[in-house]
Write a protein that holds these residues in place. Structure first.
Motif, PDB file in Angstrom:
ATOM      1  N   SER A  96       0.817  -1.210   0.000  1.00 56.32           N
ATOM      2  CA  SER A  96       0.000   0.000   0.000  1.00 56.32           C
ATOM      3  C   SER A  96       0.849   1.258   0.000  1.00 56.32           C
ATOM      4  CB  SER A  96      -0.924   0.016   1.226  1.00 56.32           C
ATOM      5  OG  SER A  96      -0.170   0.234   2.403  1.00 56.32           O
ATOM      6  N   GLY A  97       2.164   1.089   0.160  1.00 60.19           N
ATOM      7  CA  GLY A  97       3.051   2.240   0.183  1.00 60.19           C
ATOM      8  C   GLY A  97       3.091   2.942   1.521  1.00 60.19           C
ATOM      9  N   SER A  98       2.542   2.328   2.559  1.00 56.35           N
ATOM     10  CA  SER A  98       2.488   2.979   3.864  1.00 56.35           C
ATOM     11  C   SER A  98       3.523   2.411   4.830  1.00 56.35           C
ATOM     12  CB  SER A  98       1.097   2.830   4.471  1.00 56.35           C
ATOM     13  OG  SER A  98       0.829   1.463   4.731  1.00 56.35           O
ATOM     14  N   GLY A  99       4.584   1.854   4.301  1.00 56.43           N
ATOM     15  CA  GLY A  99       5.590   1.237   5.152  1.00 56.43           C
ATOM     16  C   GLY A  99       6.980   1.542   4.669  1.00 56.43           C
ATOM     17  N   GLY A 100       7.932   0.890   5.287  1.00 55.44           N
ATOM     18  CA  GLY A 100       9.323   1.065   4.912  1.00 55.44           C
ATOM     19  C   GLY A 100      10.209   0.166   5.734  1.00 55.44           C
ATOM     20  N   GLU A 101      11.477   0.141   5.386  1.00 56.07           N
ATOM     21  CA  GLU A 101      12.479  -0.606   6.135  1.00 56.07           C
ATOM     22  C   GLU A 101      13.693   0.290   6.269  1.00 56.07           C
ATOM     23  OE1 GLU A 101      13.603  -4.408   4.528  1.00 56.07           O
ATOM     24  OE2 GLU A 101      14.698  -4.949   6.337  1.00 56.07           O
ATOM     25  N   PHE A 102      14.151   0.458   7.519  1.00 53.34           N
ATOM     26  CA  PHE A 102      15.246   1.363   7.790  1.00 53.34           C
ATOM     27  C   PHE A 102      16.191   0.749   8.812  1.00 53.34           C
ATOM     28  CE2 PHE A 102      11.576   3.833   6.528  1.00 53.34           C
ATOM     29  CZ  PHE A 102      12.101   4.616   5.511  1.00 53.34           C
ATOM     30  N   TYR A 103      17.476   1.093   8.682  1.00 51.65           N
ATOM     31  CA  TYR A 103      18.522   0.568   9.558  1.00 51.65           C
ATOM     32  C   TYR A 103      18.833   1.579  10.658  1.00 51.65           C
ATOM     33  CZ  TYR A 103      22.985  -1.057  11.285  1.00 51.65           C
ATOM     34  OH  TYR A 103      23.982  -1.487  12.112  1.00 51.65           O
ATOM     35  N   TYR A 104      19.095   1.045  11.874  1.00 46.78           N
ATOM     36  CA  TYR A 104      19.490   1.860  13.023  1.00 46.78           C
ATOM     37  C   TYR A 104      20.686   1.211  13.700  1.00 46.78           C
ATOM     38  CZ  TYR A 104      14.852   3.876  12.438  1.00 46.78           C
ATOM     39  OH  TYR A 104      13.749   4.486  11.915  1.00 46.78           O
ATOM     40  N   ASP A 105      21.746   2.006  13.959  1.00 48.73           N
ATOM     41  CA  ASP A 105      22.891   1.512  14.731  1.00 48.73           C
ATOM     42  C   ASP A 105      22.492   1.306  16.178  1.00 48.73           C
ATOM     43  OD1 ASP A 105      24.905   1.513  12.755  1.00 48.73           O
ATOM     44  OD2 ASP A 105      25.408   3.612  13.121  1.00 48.73           O
ATOM     45  N   LEU A 106      23.168   0.405  16.827  1.00 47.42           N
ATOM     46  CA  LEU A 106      22.996   0.195  18.265  1.00 47.42           C
ATOM     47  C   LEU A 106      23.917   1.210  18.963  1.00 47.42           C
ATOM     48  CD1 LEU A 106      21.524  -1.662  20.264  1.00 47.42           C
ATOM     49  CD2 LEU A 106      23.554  -3.102  20.265  1.00 47.42           C
TER      50      LEU A 106
END
Length: 142
Positions: A96-106
């Protein structure tokens, strides 16, 4: 109706001591990034652990990643010599285009997003090219 595509990584407004921002939609999976050679200052050998999550999981990974990590290390003792450096969080719906995937450092800062140490997000089909990986259902770990 136009799609509401999320192109910017969610970040927390204020530092809360955690590393991961609270996601605006349900988390669908998390991929933990383990540097298998943390002392060589090279980012070329990684292992990944993907955890598929139910809708009911807390949308702030900071609240449950340590418990997940303990179980992951119990099931994958070869990761004990590696270093968990961060995680990619997938949320919402790509269809639906209402999401994503993103990286975060610890890194203890949930007010910014980070770049994956592999140069980009790694998908399950690519794990073997880095050093391997595993996949679990959230319920298998808890």
């Amino acid at each position: 109706m136009p799609k509401n595509t999320i192109t910017d990584a969610p970040v927390d407004d204020e530092k809360d001591g955690g590393s991961f921002a609270t996601m605006p939609k349900d988390i669908s999976h998390v991929t933990f990034y383990f540097d298998l050679t943390p002392d060589d200052l090279e980012d070329d050998e990684f292992s990944f652990v993907k955890v598929e999550t139910p809708d009911a999981v807390n949308d702030d990974l900071d609240t449950w990643y340590e418990d997940a990590l303990a179980e992951i290390l119990a099931r994958n003792p070869e990761l004990a010599d590696g270093e968990l450096v961060g995680a990619a969080i997938k949320f919402g719906s790509g269809k639906s285009g209402s999401g994503g995937e993103f990286y975060y450092d610890l890194d203890g800062d949930s007010t910014d997003f980070d770049f994956a140490p592999t140069g980009g997000l790694v998908q399950a089909r690519e794990y073997a090219g880095y050093g391997g990986g595993a996949e679990y259902q959230y319920g298998d770990l808890f």
